[in-house]
Design a protein around this motif. Sequence first.
Motif: not given
Length: 837
Positions: A511-516
Amino acid sequence: MIYPNNFEQKIGFDKIRQLISNRCLSPLGEEKAVEMAFSSQYDRIKTQLYQTHEFTRIIQGEDNFPADYFFDVRDSLKKIRVEGTYLIEKEVFDIRRSLETINEILRFFKSRHSTHDAEPYPYLQQLAAEVATFPQLTKQIDAILDKFGHIKDTASPELGNIRRQLTQTVNSISKTLNGILRSAQSEGLVEKDVTPTMRDGRLVIPISPAFKRKLKGIVHDESSTGKTVFIEPAEVVEANNKIRELENEEKREIIRILTVFTNQIRPEIPEILHSYQFLANIDFIRAKALFAMEIEAILPVIENKQQIDWIRAIHPLLYLSHKKQHKPVIPLDLDLTPQAPKGDVGATTNNTLRPKSPSGDFGVILIVSGPNAGGKSVLLKTAGLLQYMLQCGLLIPLGERSTTGVFKDIFLDIGDEQSIENDLSTYSSHLTNMKFMVKNANPQSLILIDEFGGGSEPQIGGAIAEALLHRFNDKGCFGIITTHYQNLKTFADDHEGVINGAMLYDRHEMQPLFKLSIGNPGSSFAIEIARKIGLPEDVIAEASEKVGRDYINMDKYLQDIVRDKRYWESKRQNIRQQEKRLEELTARYEGKLEKTESQRKEIMAQAKAEAERLLADANAKIEKTIREIKEAQAEKEQTKEVRKDLDDFKQTLINRVMTGSTRHPKKSVNKHLGIAGQARNDEIAIGDSVRIKNQQAIGTVLEIKDKNTTIAFGTLKTSIKLDQLEKVSHNQIRKTENHTTTPISNIADTMNEKKLHFKPEIDLRGMRGDEALQAVIYYIDDAIQCNVGRIRILHGTGTGALRQIVREYLKTVSGVKQFKDEHVQLGGAGITVVELE
């Protein structure tokens, strides 16, 4: 310059504008919200930001800012520019209340200026500096309107006279009607509960149609059922006509009064409208401040150059949406800070010079890659929306250490722009946008492109995207570009001014962590996602074989790099937090240590002064007693009386010492007086002087119960078995006192020292039973002596033996009020809390 024309709709700023408009108090502020526009003027942006920031402080810290009666009367004022027109009562009343609001706002800022050395709200006070007030106009309105907004009787002598006549006539008609009504009721023409009523502005009597000819007058109306008619008796027709005439005269006089007032206000209309512009600005700024507080926005550091260095940036619309659902928003860290070139200053691959921004910096373009639905588009929209909000004068939700800049242009290419009417496909619309950006981009531009090169055959689409990226880099502009193309990731590694970034993905949780993460390219996780959704394994294997093992390994290496970077970044963050916490703890304990040392010195000084005073009182009393004995020539009765007075004084002194800060001077007093106990036999009785076998301390027996005794060692009481005691003779007491008695001042100092170093907690863990008991006995004695109210005994849980020994002993100590287990979160059964009397 903003591109395209529907930029605000694409990034969601139209919703922001509406949210701010909804928080305005009047159309004055709502118009300002509609007029709100992007600006690249640093001073203007800074002023708007500081005005909003100051208003958030007013909302949070002030309770009496005027926020009532924000009326929009501009249309009314513009209407009366024509001679012969006039304001109606309601319009005049609205002007009165809104002008008063303006005056109260100006008084608010003036009062804050006079009560503070420095202006607390300089930008708002500057906005209010040249706003005119109209006290004379307010007085004129107060002269003609009452507090409810109606024309006063005293507005003119003529109006007062008309209303007096009107009142008299109405009263006369009412009196006449009541007389006619009573007569009709007595004749049975009208019901008993009927009263006069009004029809067409005239007073009439309701009557049954059957009797209407028995009552002389004019029929004005009948009920909808036809069962009632309304008759104006002939006796009051003339009076009612007079009322009509007076009412018309009243209306004409009111119009005359309002016309006179309007003529007086007409020359001041331009200045009044200017004041209403101030009210509109305040309304708009207040709405921006309320919205900023709702999205937890701050005033960031803003500099007059092109840069983005944001910490914990949050998309405001996403934040509000998640807030309703009680879901957290993952903040983003974004850094487009210009970096000094590694090689020749400004050199590019084609040996041209990259242009600089006016601040002398080179642009930075961030290439963001990562899986689909991993947050790339959200990042792009967040960057575009927050930068646009900032340059519209709005506070934005960032972390405290963020730094912002100002861009002259923002260009956006996001979403599907295909158009049947204009014969544009998705890819054609993207290329049209690229054409505009290449032509107009410069070092002061920020470009935002989503899925760069998408919508076409991958090989040629990637090649065109790389060529365009080359041009953007040559122009020195700033940008954020999302892509899946491998050649663009490679380009970023090979060219100055272009950097890679990745949206992080949890490979284990899928799942994505939505962190850059900036610095390394990201993987698309295509194989992993395909496997997660259940694509047949043979299809995945064939696809892997087609792209080749090297490509698969490279993608895996990218994932490993990102994973390792996340791990070490987390470690570094934890270390930073621990260091910060250690610094805070160190500072706090150093402060406490300084405070404790200061208190210790103060207590010592007070104790010393108290001890000296007690010693002086004791010595004076002793000398007085000796003198009285000598003067009485030691007669037995008088000596006993003097000794009794001295004993009373000793007890008073002991009580004062026990509630103060020094030891009682009983032994010292006894030494000076030579007072000793009476000789007794070897049997121990109440009042005898005794001591524990093989010990030197002498105490007095207070109570004997079975084989246990209660002994007082000075002010300290304890319980000891009778067979452990031995009786002390008068001579032994004298010898002991000669060897052990110390001056009162030394005793006081010792007691003070013990109080200062007494700890409200003792740790018995690791001790044997008898060793622990001895330690507790001494500790309880010291606690009682130091007048401590509450102590804690740490014995641990273990087998429970230590806990039982301690509690069995506590039951025997008379000075113990109660004892219990500590709170479960603070140690539970492993700690006994003791409260002393």
